[in-house]
Design an enzyme around this catalytic site. Sequence first.
Site, PDB file in Angstrom:
ATOM      1  N   GLY A   1       1.161  -1.360   0.551  1.00  0.00           N
ATOM      2  CA  GLY A   1      -0.292   0.575  -0.209  1.00  0.00           C
ATOM      3  C   GLY A   1      -0.082   1.413  -0.254  1.00  0.00           C
ATOM      4  O   GLY A   1       0.631   2.255   0.648  1.00  0.00           O
TER       5      GLY A   1
ATOM      6  N   GLY B   1      -0.378   4.718  -0.994  1.00  0.00           N
ATOM      7  CA  GLY B   1      -1.542   5.898  -0.429  1.00  0.00           C
ATOM      8  C   GLY B   1      -0.514   7.358   0.188  1.00  0.00           C
ATOM      9  O   GLY B   1       0.426   6.779   0.626  1.00  0.00           O
ATOM     10  N   GLN B   2      -2.163   7.576   0.905  1.00  0.00           N
ATOM     11  CA  GLN B   2      -1.481   8.761   2.122  1.00  0.00           C
ATOM     12  C   GLN B   2      -0.037   8.498   2.576  1.00  0.00           C
ATOM     13  O   GLN B   2       0.686   9.453   2.883  1.00  0.00           O
ATOM     14  CB  GLN B   2      -2.636   9.265   2.890  1.00  0.00           C
ATOM     15  CG  GLN B   2      -2.098  10.836   2.993  1.00  0.00           C
ATOM     16  CD  GLN B   2      -3.326  11.263   4.413  1.00  0.00           C
ATOM     17  OE1 GLN B   2      -4.087  10.111   4.382  1.00  0.00           O
ATOM     18  NE2 GLN B   2      -3.817  12.748   4.548  1.00  0.00           N
TER      19      GLN B   2
ATOM     20  N   ILE C   1      -1.150  -2.071  -5.926  1.00  0.00           N
ATOM     21  CA  ILE C   1      -1.923  -2.374  -6.628  1.00  0.00           C
ATOM     22  C   ILE C   1      -1.746  -1.678  -7.911  1.00  0.00           C
ATOM     23  O   ILE C   1      -2.221  -1.836  -9.212  1.00  0.00           O
ATOM     24  CB  ILE C   1      -3.070  -2.862  -5.889  1.00  0.00           C
ATOM     25  CG1 ILE C   1      -4.219  -3.400  -7.707  1.00  0.00           C
ATOM     26  CG2 ILE C   1      -4.200  -1.821  -6.038  1.00  0.00           C
ATOM     27  CD1 ILE C   1      -5.671  -4.553  -6.723  1.00  0.00           C
TER      28      ILE C   1
ATOM     29  N   ILE D   1       4.429  -4.183  -8.700  1.00  0.00           N
ATOM     30  CA  ILE D   1       3.051  -4.497  -8.383  1.00  0.00           C
ATOM     31  C   ILE D   1       2.632  -5.464  -7.395  1.00  0.00           C
ATOM     32  O   ILE D   1       2.815  -6.213  -7.719  1.00  0.00           O
ATOM     33  CB  ILE D   1       2.195  -4.056  -9.330  1.00  0.00           C
ATOM     34  CG1 ILE D   1       2.798  -2.867 -10.940  1.00  0.00           C
ATOM     35  CG2 ILE D   1       0.715  -4.650  -9.738  1.00  0.00           C
ATOM     36  CD1 ILE D   1       2.045  -2.150  -9.997  1.00  0.00           C
TER      37      ILE D   1
ATOM     38  N   TYR E   1     -15.612   0.120   8.187  1.00  0.00           N
ATOM     39  CA  TYR E   1     -14.356   0.276   8.043  1.00  0.00           C
ATOM     40  C   TYR E   1     -13.959   0.121  10.117  1.00  0.00           C
ATOM     41  O   TYR E   1     -13.124  -0.756  10.356  1.00  0.00           O
ATOM     42  CB  TYR E   1     -13.908   1.855   8.227  1.00  0.00           C
ATOM     43  CG  TYR E   1     -12.565   2.556   8.687  1.00  0.00           C
ATOM     44  CD1 TYR E   1     -11.277   1.246   7.734  1.00  0.00           C
ATOM     45  CD2 TYR E   1     -11.635   3.360   9.184  1.00  0.00           C
ATOM     46  CE1 TYR E   1      -9.972   2.127   8.012  1.00  0.00           C
ATOM     47  CE2 TYR E   1     -10.829   3.457   9.190  1.00  0.00           C
ATOM     48  CZ  TYR E   1      -9.525   2.929   8.500  1.00  0.00           C
ATOM     49  OH  TYR E   1      -8.430   3.822   8.386  1.00  0.00           O
TER      50      TYR E   1
ATOM     51  N   LYS F   1     -11.285  -2.444  11.523  1.00  0.00           N
ATOM     52  CA  LYS F   1     -10.099  -2.728  12.375  1.00  0.00           C
ATOM     53  C   LYS F   1     -10.176  -2.942  13.429  1.00  0.00           C
ATOM     54  O   LYS F   1      -9.165  -3.487  14.381  1.00  0.00           O
ATOM     55  CB  LYS F   1     -10.038  -0.887  12.278  1.00  0.00           C
ATOM     56  CG  LYS F   1      -9.698  -0.400  11.493  1.00  0.00           C
ATOM     57  CD  LYS F   1      -8.156  -0.997  10.670  1.00  0.00           C
ATOM     58  CE  LYS F   1      -7.851  -0.343   9.336  1.00  0.00           C
ATOM     59  NZ  LYS F   1      -6.305  -0.708   8.916  1.00  0.00           N
TER      60      LYS F   1
ATOM     61  N   ILE G   1      -4.978  12.305   9.603  1.00  0.00           N
ATOM     62  CA  ILE G   1      -3.980  12.060   9.257  1.00  0.00           C
ATOM     63  C   ILE G   1      -3.823  13.597   8.346  1.00  0.00           C
ATOM     64  O   ILE G   1      -4.041  13.191   6.659  1.00  0.00           O
ATOM     65  CB  ILE G   1      -2.840  11.154   8.250  1.00  0.00           C
ATOM     66  CG1 ILE G   1      -2.904   9.714   9.859  1.00  0.00           C
ATOM     67  CG2 ILE G   1      -1.723  11.569   8.433  1.00  0.00           C
ATOM     68  CD1 ILE G   1      -2.335  10.194  11.158  1.00  0.00           C
TER      69      ILE G   1
HETATM   70  N1  SER Z   1      -8.731   8.625   8.428  1.00  0.00           N
HETATM   71  C1  SER Z   1      -9.967   7.608   8.386  1.00  0.00           C
HETATM   72  C2  SER Z   1     -10.755   8.264   7.348  1.00  0.00           C
HETATM   73  O1  SER Z   1     -11.667   9.384   8.024  1.00  0.00           O
HETATM   74  C3  SER Z   1      -9.810   7.493  10.577  1.00  0.00           C
HETATM   75  O2  SER Z   1      -8.827   6.613  10.744  1.00  0.00           O
HETATM   76  O3  SER Z   1     -11.712   7.303   7.343  1.00  0.00           O
END
Ligand code: SER
Length: 317
Positions: free
Chosen positions: A10, A13-14, A37, A52, A144, A148, A174
């Site tokens: 990953g 990603g950010q 990916i 990849i 989500y 988690k 973040i």
């Molecule tokens: N930044 C995430 C979200 O907003 C939270 O951990 O889904």
Amino acid sequence: MNNNSILVIGACGQIGSELVLKLRSIYGNEKVIASDIKNGSDELMQNGVFEILDATYKGAILQVIKKHNVSEVYLMAAMVSVTAEKYPHRAWDLNINSLLYVLELAQEGYLKKVFWPSSIAVFGKTTPNIDTPQVTVTEPSTVYGISKLAGERWCAYYKAKYGIDVRSVRYPGIISWKTPPGGGTTDYAVEIYHKALSDGSYECFLSEDTRLPMMYMDDAIDATISLMDADLPNGFASYNISATDFTPKEIAESIKKQIPDFSINYSPDFRQQIADSWPQNMDDSQAQKDWNWKPNFDLEKMTKAMLENLKLIKEVN
Ligand code: SER
């Protein structure tokens, strides 16, 4: 770290994109394998090995581990809150199966250490939402958050049963300027800086008083790497980490100190409900005690850094 290398899954990603660059600056470009990916920025793909990799295939992960003699994995691939509500099954598949594969590979002896990020999303409406304790009620209401929370439990299980060294933090929202976030509820706090510079105004999808825990990227990377470096074989499955917390109104005020004409209005949408189920701030005293966690960026310092860096990018482009 001898002949072994580190794999970031990953990596585009950010968080992954900045983590790779930081790890490469510490351990050397050739020691840190970036994978995703899809392709990432030129900077990421050109200064070291890039593969990849679809993290929902165990065989594909194993192939990369063997090819590059990987002993540590940072598993950053995930579908976050807003996107996961749209695609619940795909979110579960990505967020949980990738973790189970990496934990199994550790159990099979391929890996010495694993980092896996958790989130403020493990908490829900029934959690005390001010100074949320390390150990408390966890009844998440989002896809989500459910993934988690399950992931945290799987990490704890593999740690207790097989002695796997897997480490984790519960990231707050973040904030960063290099790579845009995608599909999160806290993303408003990144968009607002972009819009402040491009339009001088922002329409916020959360109400003005919605307080959420937040962290500047430099602190998030620092937390991640210092946790992995810490002498901490028996730590918590996932640590609360805090840096700052603010409302949309407060971040707008801090932007106005730099851009006096900036204006904001509020049109809360479905994301408000997600935000309302999360803590306003977290008690991270356990992380402070166990591995000396300490942030560097408060809201004002972050606003300064965000606006300075985004202005520089604008000038270059
Ligand atoms: N930044 C995430 C979200 O907003 C939270 O951990 O889904």
